[in-house]
Design an enzyme around this catalytic site. Structure first.
Site, PDB file in Angstrom:
ATOM      1  N   GLY A 183       0.853  -1.189   0.000  1.00 29.53           N
ATOM      2  CA  GLY A 183       0.000   0.000   0.000  1.00 29.53           C
ATOM      3  C   GLY A 183       0.881   1.228   0.000  1.00 29.53           C
TER       4      GLY A 183
ATOM      5  N   HIS B 125       8.147  -7.581  -3.364  1.00 29.51           N
ATOM      6  CA  HIS B 125       6.852  -7.990  -3.932  1.00 29.51           C
ATOM      7  C   HIS B 125       6.975  -9.326  -4.672  1.00 29.51           C
ATOM      8  CE1 HIS B 125       4.568  -4.257  -3.224  1.00 29.51           C
ATOM      9  NE2 HIS B 125       5.771  -3.705  -3.245  1.00 29.51           N
TER      10      HIS B 125
ATOM     11  N   TYR C 137       3.985  -3.002   2.561  1.00 32.33           N
ATOM     12  CA  TYR C 137       3.247  -2.383   3.677  1.00 32.33           C
ATOM     13  C   TYR C 137       2.710  -3.471   4.598  1.00 32.33           C
ATOM     14  CZ  TYR C 137       0.058   0.762   6.137  1.00 32.33           C
ATOM     15  OH  TYR C 137      -0.584   1.502   7.101  1.00 32.33           O
TER      16      TYR C 137
ATOM     17  N   LYS D 183      -9.422  -9.662 -17.380  1.00 32.20           N
ATOM     18  CA  LYS D 183     -10.082  -9.999 -18.651  1.00 32.20           C
ATOM     19  C   LYS D 183      -9.868 -11.464 -19.053  1.00 32.20           C
ATOM     20  CE  LYS D 183     -12.375  -7.987 -22.028  1.00 32.20           C
ATOM     21  NZ  LYS D 183     -13.409  -6.972 -21.785  1.00 32.20           N
TER      22      LYS D 183
END
Ligand code: XMP
Length: 530
Positions: free
Chosen positions: A60, A174, A88, A375
């Site tokens: 975040g 990440h 975060y 999608k």
């Protein structure tokens, strides 16, 4: 909407406002474990009620010590459910459990060399030295009691930490992004070795899960849906049909500017193949009157958009007992309009999506069953529901339809020419794409066309046909390679494909004597001509 069923394994992602928080849920689903995202301010009791098998805390943009920084209910870390925090998520886990977070000297953005230290269940099997993706200025400076540091970088002393006894794990980097090459292995370690989950989730499970959630939510009420024939609204229609059959009414507003044969195809699928209440609104004449003499592109868009909702609500208000309006909003729509459901913490990029102008005194509750999905997941869902490929793999088509591909005013004559020319472009390039798909096994391979169509400019040119001088219309062929329409390059089509398109159009479409190919990328041009 919440697609929760209660018995199956499920990973719940708490979203602290990561711009792409859904990517984490997506990576988990790619590993065949069901995952969904909830706002970070969920209470421990509410979370426990979802019966999560594991919890992931997203990244975040905030600083944990900022006044309005999102907090976590400390009870979330005491549920006995394994928790994994990213960025975060690591910092909030640390400060909540008594550790400290401080500013690093330089911040770290992009690829960073990471060094492992000591044993780690999370990093198990990954190299001692590896590259990870970082994006932070703050970092944990002191881990909470009971935690061990399992890796560091030059800038970040606690690149990852864990407390196996309490099943708490966290990384400053990440693992969910592809730029962390071993990220998927870490996520697998967490899901399968640490949490003991099984990779048993599939699209068919998802269909069942969504169908039961829709039934539970809708009960005996009625649902209305604006069906455009595009992928997203068609998948919602198919899903609703499976869940509640004729309790859903699909309203298909045909403004007369759809592509050749398209209205008939949509009607065929949703009357013969799916058991929904289908209403075909034949509005072409009303639109033609409204658009008569209108040449300005934005004015065309405005007229078509406003009239669409008028037509839709005229039908909706006549139906009794409709409580819900179903929409095919997908996750990227939410990202573009600012995170609406996922905690509302991500910053707004655009705000034009899905704003429904309800007439005075009219309101429906929204159901947006696809709002967690990307999608390609929506397409897979469509296939699992039995939708034909021509809908599931349909290329993007603008809401205002052919009106913005006819430069200048829209007339029945021009519409007729464009529909016929466009059908030839699509037929030839569908075949070209199908051949590439056969050769490469990829639907969107490097050279396949992403969007392709004909444009009718507002000019005429001289030609000669069978010894006769002609003064007729040109057609412009537009075919682009893209992945998201934000940027696009003109497709380097083989000459023989272009030649066939050209000779077919002039031979088969009366009123056309010339064909040009648009060789401009986006930017500087746009994909559409208007
Ligand atoms: P441009 O022309 O801006 O188009 O490069 C990018 C993508 O958006 C589609 N497009 C629209 N879609 N309403 C829509 O629903 C519109 O008014 C509209 N204008 C452009 C276009 O087809 C391309 O995929």
């Amino acid at each position: 909407m919440n697609t929760t069923a209660t018995s199956d394994q499920k990973v719940v992602v708490l979203d602290f406002g990561a711009q792409y928080g859904q990517l984490i849920a997506r990576r988990v689903r790619d590993l065949h474990v069901y995952s969904e995202i909830v706002p970070c301010d969920i209470s421990a009791d509410e979370l426990a009620a979802l019966k999560p098998s594991a919890v992931i805390l997203s990244g975040g943009p905030a600083s944990v010590y900022a006044e309005d920084a999102p907090k976590i209910d400390p009870g979330v870390l005491e549920l006995g459910v394994p928790v994994l925090g990213f960025c975060y998520g690591q910092q909030i886990m640390a400060v909540t459990l008594g550790g400290t977070v401080g500013h690093t000297e330089k911040g770290e953005y992009g690829p960073a060399p990471l060094t492992r230290q000591g044993e780690s269940q999370l990093l198990d099997g990954t190299p001692d030295e590896q590259t990870v993706w970082m994006s932070h200025r703050d970092a944990v400076s002191e881990v909470p009691a009971g935690f061990v540091v399992t890796s560091h970088t030059d800038v970040c002393p606690v690149a990852s930490m864990e407390c196996p006894e309490r099943k708490l794990y966290a990384t400053q980097f990440h693992p969910e992004v592809r730029h962390t090459p071993n990220g998927n292995d870490m996520l697998s370690n967490f899901l399968f070795k640490i949490c003991g989950l099984e990779a048993d989730w599939s699209m068919d499970n998802l269909v069942e899960r969504m169908v039961s959630a829709i039934r539970q939510k809708v009960g005996d009420d009625r649902v209305i849906l604006a069906l455009s024939g595009g992928v997203d609204s068609s998948v919602v229609a198919a899903l609703m049909s499976r869940a509640i059959g004729k309790q859903v009414t699909c309203v298909f507003v045909n403004h007369g500017m759809l592509r050749k044969d398209e209205p008939e195809q949509v009607e065929e699928v949703f009357t013969k193949q799916f058991d929904v209440d289908f209403i075909h609104v034949h509005a072409a004449e009303r639109y033609a009157k409204l658009l008569d003499g209108v040449t300005e592109p934005e004015r065309k868009r405005q007229i078509i958009g406003t009239q669409f909702w008028k037509e839709f609500f005229a039908v909706a208000q006549k139906l009794d007992g409709v409580k819900y309006l179903a929409q095919g909003t997908i996750y990227p729509d939410i990202i573009e309009s600012g995170a609406r459901k996922t905690g509302g913490k991500a910053s707004t990029i655009k705000s034009h999506h899905n704003l429904i102008p309800f007439p005075d005194g009219v309101s429906f509750d929204l159901i947006e069953p696809l709002d967690h999905f990307f999608k390609d997941e929506v397409r897979a869902l469509g296939t699992a529901l039995g939708l034909p490929d021509h809908i599931v793999y349909r290329q993007p088509f603008p809401g205002p339809g052919l009106a913005i591909r006819i430069i200048g005013s829209v007339t029945p004559e021009k519409l007729g020419i464009l529909k016929n020319a466009d059908a030839i472009v699509r037929e030839e390039l569908d075949a070209y794409n199908a051949k590439l798909f056969e050769e490469t096994g990829e639907r969107n391979s490097a050279h396949s066309c992403w969007q392709y169509f004909a444009v009718l400019p507002d000019i005429r040119s001289v030609g000669v046909m069978g010894d006769e001088r002609t003064y007729a219309r040109p057609i412009i062929v537009r075919a682009v390679e893209s992945s998201d329409a934000m940027t696009a390059d003109w497709a380097k089509l083989p000459y023989e494909v272009l030649a066939r398109i050209s000779s077919r159009i002039v031979a088969e479409v009366p009123g056309v004597n010339r064909v040009a190919y648009d060789i401009t990328s986006k930017p500087p041009a746009t994909i559409e001509w208007e």
